[in-house]
Design a protein around this motif. Structure first.
Motif, PDB file in Angstrom:
ATOM      1  N   GLU A 180     -62.369  26.740  67.700  1.00  0.00           N
ATOM      2  CA  GLU A 180     -62.214  26.949  66.267  1.00  0.00           C
ATOM      3  C   GLU A 180     -60.781  26.871  65.770  1.00  0.00           C
ATOM      4  OE1 GLU A 180     -64.239  30.463  65.047  1.00  0.00           O
ATOM      5  OE2 GLU A 180     -66.231  29.644  65.503  1.00  0.00           O
ATOM      6  N   ASN A 181     -59.797  27.043  66.652  1.00  0.00           N
ATOM      7  CA  ASN A 181     -58.404  27.024  66.196  1.00  0.00           C
ATOM      8  C   ASN A 181     -57.608  25.853  66.764  1.00  0.00           C
ATOM      9  OD1 ASN A 181     -58.312  28.045  68.837  1.00  0.00           O
ATOM     10  ND2 ASN A 181     -56.414  29.177  68.409  1.00  0.00           N
ATOM     11  N   VAL A 182     -58.297  24.819  67.233  1.00  0.00           N
ATOM     12  CA  VAL A 182     -57.633  23.617  67.745  1.00  0.00           C
ATOM     13  C   VAL A 182     -58.204  22.411  66.991  1.00  0.00           C
ATOM     14  CG1 VAL A 182     -57.184  22.138  69.728  1.00  0.00           C
ATOM     15  CG2 VAL A 182     -57.235  24.624  70.024  1.00  0.00           C
ATOM     16  N   PHE A 183     -57.310  21.626  66.382  1.00  0.00           N
ATOM     17  CA  PHE A 183     -57.695  20.504  65.542  1.00  0.00           C
ATOM     18  C   PHE A 183     -56.990  19.238  66.026  1.00  0.00           C
ATOM     19  CE2 PHE A 183     -58.129  24.366  63.149  1.00  0.00           C
ATOM     20  CZ  PHE A 183     -59.174  24.181  62.275  1.00  0.00           C
ATOM     21  N   ALA A 184     -57.503  18.087  65.623  1.00  0.00           N
ATOM     22  CA  ALA A 184     -56.840  16.813  65.933  1.00  0.00           C
ATOM     23  C   ALA A 184     -56.808  15.950  64.677  1.00  0.00           C
ATOM     24  CB  ALA A 184     -57.563  16.076  67.056  1.00  0.00           C
ATOM     25  N   VAL A 185     -55.722  15.205  64.494  1.00  0.00           N
ATOM     26  CA  VAL A 185     -55.570  14.325  63.339  1.00  0.00           C
ATOM     27  C   VAL A 185     -55.070  12.955  63.790  1.00  0.00           C
ATOM     28  CG1 VAL A 185     -55.056  16.259  61.795  1.00  0.00           C
ATOM     29  CG2 VAL A 185     -53.175  15.019  62.858  1.00  0.00           C
ATOM     30  N   GLY A 186     -55.325  11.961  62.956  1.00  0.00           N
ATOM     31  CA  GLY A 186     -54.764  10.634  63.174  1.00  0.00           C
ATOM     32  C   GLY A 186     -55.446   9.840  64.275  1.00  0.00           C
ATOM     33  N   ASP A 187     -54.685   8.946  64.902  1.00  0.00           N
ATOM     34  CA  ASP A 187     -55.207   7.998  65.878  1.00  0.00           C
ATOM     35  C   ASP A 187     -55.850   8.658  67.077  1.00  0.00           C
ATOM     36  OD1 ASP A 187     -54.105   6.020  64.298  1.00  0.00           O
ATOM     37  OD2 ASP A 187     -52.326   5.752  65.551  1.00  0.00           O
ATOM     38  N   VAL A 188     -55.439   9.871  67.406  1.00  0.00           N
ATOM     39  CA  VAL A 188     -55.918  10.526  68.619  1.00  0.00           C
ATOM     40  C   VAL A 188     -57.269  11.207  68.411  1.00  0.00           C
ATOM     41  CG1 VAL A 188     -54.881  12.818  68.274  1.00  0.00           C
ATOM     42  CG2 VAL A 188     -55.045  11.875  70.595  1.00  0.00           C
ATOM     43  N   ALA A 189     -57.692  11.393  67.174  1.00  0.00           N
ATOM     44  CA  ALA A 189     -58.942  12.090  66.871  1.00  0.00           C
ATOM     45  C   ALA A 189     -60.129  11.134  66.948  1.00  0.00           C
ATOM     46  CB  ALA A 189     -58.872  12.720  65.490  1.00  0.00           C
ATOM     47  N   ARG A 190     -61.195  11.574  67.603  1.00  0.00           N
ATOM     48  CA  ARG A 190     -62.432  10.784  67.699  1.00  0.00           C
ATOM     49  C   ARG A 190     -63.530  11.563  66.989  1.00  0.00           C
ATOM     50  NH1 ARG A 190     -66.383  10.497  72.037  1.00  0.00           N
ATOM     51  NH2 ARG A 190     -64.975  11.782  73.294  1.00  0.00           N
ATOM     52  N   PHE A 191     -63.975  11.039  65.868  1.00  0.00           N
ATOM     53  CA  PHE A 191     -64.932  11.756  65.035  1.00  0.00           C
ATOM     54  C   PHE A 191     -65.974  10.786  64.489  1.00  0.00           C
ATOM     55  CE2 PHE A 191     -61.433  10.306  62.433  1.00  0.00           C
ATOM     56  CZ  PHE A 191     -62.055   9.752  61.313  1.00  0.00           C
ATOM     57  N   ALA A 192     -67.128  11.332  64.129  1.00  0.00           N
ATOM     58  CA  ALA A 192     -68.176  10.522  63.523  1.00  0.00           C
ATOM     59  C   ALA A 192     -67.930  10.411  62.024  1.00  0.00           C
ATOM     60  CB  ALA A 192     -69.536  11.154  63.783  1.00  0.00           C
ATOM     61  N   ASN A 193     -68.143   9.218  61.482  1.00  0.00           N
ATOM     62  CA  ASN A 193     -68.016   8.994  60.050  1.00  0.00           C
ATOM     63  C   ASN A 193     -69.392   8.639  59.500  1.00  0.00           C
ATOM     64  OD1 ASN A 193     -67.516   8.029  57.436  1.00  0.00           O
ATOM     65  ND2 ASN A 193     -65.479   7.284  57.993  1.00  0.00           N
ATOM     66  N   PRO A 194     -70.018   9.561  58.762  1.00  0.00           N
ATOM     67  CA  PRO A 194     -71.404   9.331  58.315  1.00  0.00           C
ATOM     68  C   PRO A 194     -71.563   8.183  57.327  1.00  0.00           C
ATOM     69  CG  PRO A 194     -70.511  11.339  57.350  1.00  0.00           C
ATOM     70  CD  PRO A 194     -69.533  10.883  58.383  1.00  0.00           C
ATOM     71  N   ILE A 195     -70.485   7.612  56.823  1.00  0.00           N
ATOM     72  CA  ILE A 195     -70.609   6.390  56.029  1.00  0.00           C
ATOM     73  C   ILE A 195     -71.243   5.288  56.871  1.00  0.00           C
ATOM     74  CG2 ILE A 195     -69.295   4.505  54.968  1.00  0.00           C
ATOM     75  CD1 ILE A 195     -67.327   6.532  53.942  1.00  0.00           C
ATOM     76  N   MET A 241     -46.382  10.617  61.381  1.00  0.00           N
ATOM     77  CA  MET A 241     -47.051  10.698  60.084  1.00  0.00           C
ATOM     78  C   MET A 241     -48.132  11.779  60.068  1.00  0.00           C
ATOM     79  SD  MET A 241     -48.998   7.651  58.038  1.00  0.00           S
ATOM     80  CE  MET A 241     -49.602   7.848  56.382  1.00  0.00           C
ATOM     81  N   GLY A 242     -48.977  11.816  61.103  1.00  0.00           N
ATOM     82  CA  GLY A 242     -50.049  12.794  61.133  1.00  0.00           C
ATOM     83  C   GLY A 242     -49.534  14.217  61.148  1.00  0.00           C
ATOM     84  N   GLY A 243     -48.489  14.471  61.938  1.00  0.00           N
ATOM     85  CA  GLY A 243     -47.909  15.809  61.990  1.00  0.00           C
ATOM     86  C   GLY A 243     -47.307  16.233  60.671  1.00  0.00           C
ATOM     87  N   LEU A 244     -46.573  15.313  60.034  1.00  0.00           N
ATOM     88  CA  LEU A 244     -45.971  15.621  58.741  1.00  0.00           C
ATOM     89  C   LEU A 244     -47.040  15.897  57.692  1.00  0.00           C
ATOM     90  CD1 LEU A 244     -43.555  15.782  56.792  1.00  0.00           C
ATOM     91  CD2 LEU A 244     -43.758  13.295  56.498  1.00  0.00           C
ATOM     92  N   ARG A 245     -48.051  15.039  57.627  1.00  0.00           N
ATOM     93  CA  ARG A 245     -49.097  15.226  56.622  1.00  0.00           C
ATOM     94  C   ARG A 245     -49.886  16.518  56.867  1.00  0.00           C
ATOM     95  NH1 ARG A 245     -46.206  12.305  53.947  1.00  0.00           N
ATOM     96  NH2 ARG A 245     -46.562  10.072  53.704  1.00  0.00           N
ATOM     97  N   ALA A 246     -50.047  16.905  58.112  1.00  0.00           N
ATOM     98  CA  ALA A 246     -50.727  18.171  58.403  1.00  0.00           C
ATOM     99  C   ALA A 246     -49.919  19.353  57.886  1.00  0.00           C
ATOM    100  CB  ALA A 246     -50.974  18.306  59.903  1.00  0.00           C
ATOM    101  N   ALA A 247     -48.605  19.332  58.106  1.00  0.00           N
ATOM    102  CA  ALA A 247     -47.747  20.411  57.597  1.00  0.00           C
ATOM    103  C   ALA A 247     -47.795  20.462  56.079  1.00  0.00           C
ATOM    104  CB  ALA A 247     -46.320  20.200  58.090  1.00  0.00           C
TER     105      ALA A 247
END
Length: 401
Positions: free
Chosen positions: A273-288, A12-18
């Motif tokens: 700058e040219n490497v991104f991560a999406v979906g379950d594998v990404a660890r990011f802060a959510n300011p909410i 899903m993450g790969g498809l949505r990224a494309a």
């Protein structure tokens, strides 16, 4: 020729990224590499409705949109390594794929129980389509099914197995199923409803070994009790698929650490700058919620994170000034649902952060809505039924100021 954007992970993450890259104007080549032989499909139904019927790719496949018809899907191929400095990934056949930008969408894989007598047939996990196909074939009426793990997947599979006529026992270390996110009261009610459907529980327990010659015939609990078992299902959590990224000085402590634009972060805190991560594998802060980076395994995160990456990367590859875009806040509202018998549970937020839980609407033994609070601020809401009421609390999850 322009080097393609390479997406590693064709779910899903790969498809949505494309799709997002095309939506935001990127017209260049895209290569998506996935280790399964199937075109992108939807995973959540594999432990719910689909498992009750005939499990097939057609039942879960995502519709392919015209905008991504020219994506080069390299399926049935595992990426073995990446060289971020030289902008290449290498697959398990030895083929090297150069890239202009890399999107990491490799998701998770199930944890497995490590026991002495573990090399037996009849052991299952539920993550991939092939997992679900293999499990469905063994969920026949009268089978003794033991499920290790009482999270959402464990409970969903327990409900499906009961509906298919299996005898089901759930083994888990906690006091109630799904206790950590839902809280004691709602979790105890979920347990009561499962027991009313005939599921047995061995809580505060675990499996220490399996019984059988070639195929599992029983499980041994830490109490010494032996449960008969024809089908053993392991639902004890997941590992992030990041091993192929090792050696690139990325922060892979728990998934791929990213900034607010979902760009990968090195161990020294600098951004690739040219490497991104999406979906379950990404660890990011959510300011909410706060400034702590977390992986979030909720169904909307692949789509929301892919949209963010597609917008940023398309602008970057077009040579646009991305300063304002990078400064925008990425604050998706996590959401998930779970279907178990006639239990239809919908939730928003991060329930596990709560230090206080309140019944807001309804009765616990009927349709109900619970609010989840940390320091008096709502961080989550969950309801059995009462969908519109739960939806109404989405506005509670917003940035301060």
């Amino acid at each position: 020729m322009t080097k393609p954007v390479v997406i590693v992970g064709a779910s899903m993450g790969g498809l949505r990224a494309a799709e997002a890259l095309r939506r935001f104007g990127y017209l260049g080549p895209i290569t998506a590499i996935g280790d399964e032989p199937y075109a992108p499909y939807n995973r959540p139904p594999l432990s719910k409705d689909v498992l009750k019927g005939e499990v097939s790719h057609e039942a879960v496949a995502f519709a392919q949109r015209p905008a991504t018809a020219d994506v080069n899907w390299v399926l049935g191929t595992r990426v073995a390594s990446a060289d971020v400095a030289n902008r290449t990934v290498t697959d398990d056949t030895g083929l090297v794929h150069p890239y202009s930008a890399l999107i990491i969408a490799t998701g998770l894989r199930p944890k497995r129980l490590q026991v002495a007598n573990g090399d037996l047939a009849g052991r299952h996990v539920v993550r991939t389509l092939d997992d679900a196909i293999a499990l469905r074939a063994e969920l026949v009426p009268g089978s003794n099914v033991v499920i290790l793990g009482a999270g959402f997947i464990g409970c969903e599979v327990a409900a499906t197995a009961r509906l298919l006529g299996c005898s089901v026992t759930v083994v888990a270390p906690g006091s109630n199923p799904i206790n950590r996110p839902l809280g004691r009261v709602l979790a105890a009610e979920i347990k009561r409803r499962h027991e009313a459907e005939g599921v047995q529980f061995r809580m505060k327990s675990t499996v220490v070994d399996l019984v059988g010659e070639d195929r599992v015939a029983g499980v041994i609990l830490d109490s010494g009790e032996v449960l008969p078992c024809d089908v053993f299902i392991e639902a004890i959590g997941s590992h992030a698929n990041t091993e192929w990224l090792e050696g690139n000085d990325l922060d892979l402590t728990d998934g791929v650490l990213t900034d607010g634009a979902l760009r990968a972060v090195r161990t020294d805190g600098s951004v690739v700058e040219n490497v991104f991560a999406v979906g379950d594998v990404a660890r990011f802060a959510n300011p909410i919620f706060d400034s702590i980076p977390r992986r979030v395994e909720h169904w909307n995160i692949p789509t929301d994170s892919a949209k963010r990456v597609g917008q940023v990367l398309a602008a970057q590859l077009a040579g646009e000034d991305t300063e304002a875009l990078l400064a925008e806040t990425f604050a998706p509202i996590p959401s998930f649902w779970s279907d178990q018998y006639d239990i239809h549970l919908l939730a928003f937020g991060l329930l596990g952060l709560a230090d206080e839980i309140k019944l807001l609407h309804g009765e616990v033994q009927g349709d109900c809505v619970f609010g989840y609070y940390r320091e008096s601020k709502m961080v989550g809401v969950a309801g059995i039924g009462m969908r519109s009421t739960v939806q109404g609390y989405r506005s509670e999850f917003k940035l301060e100021g």
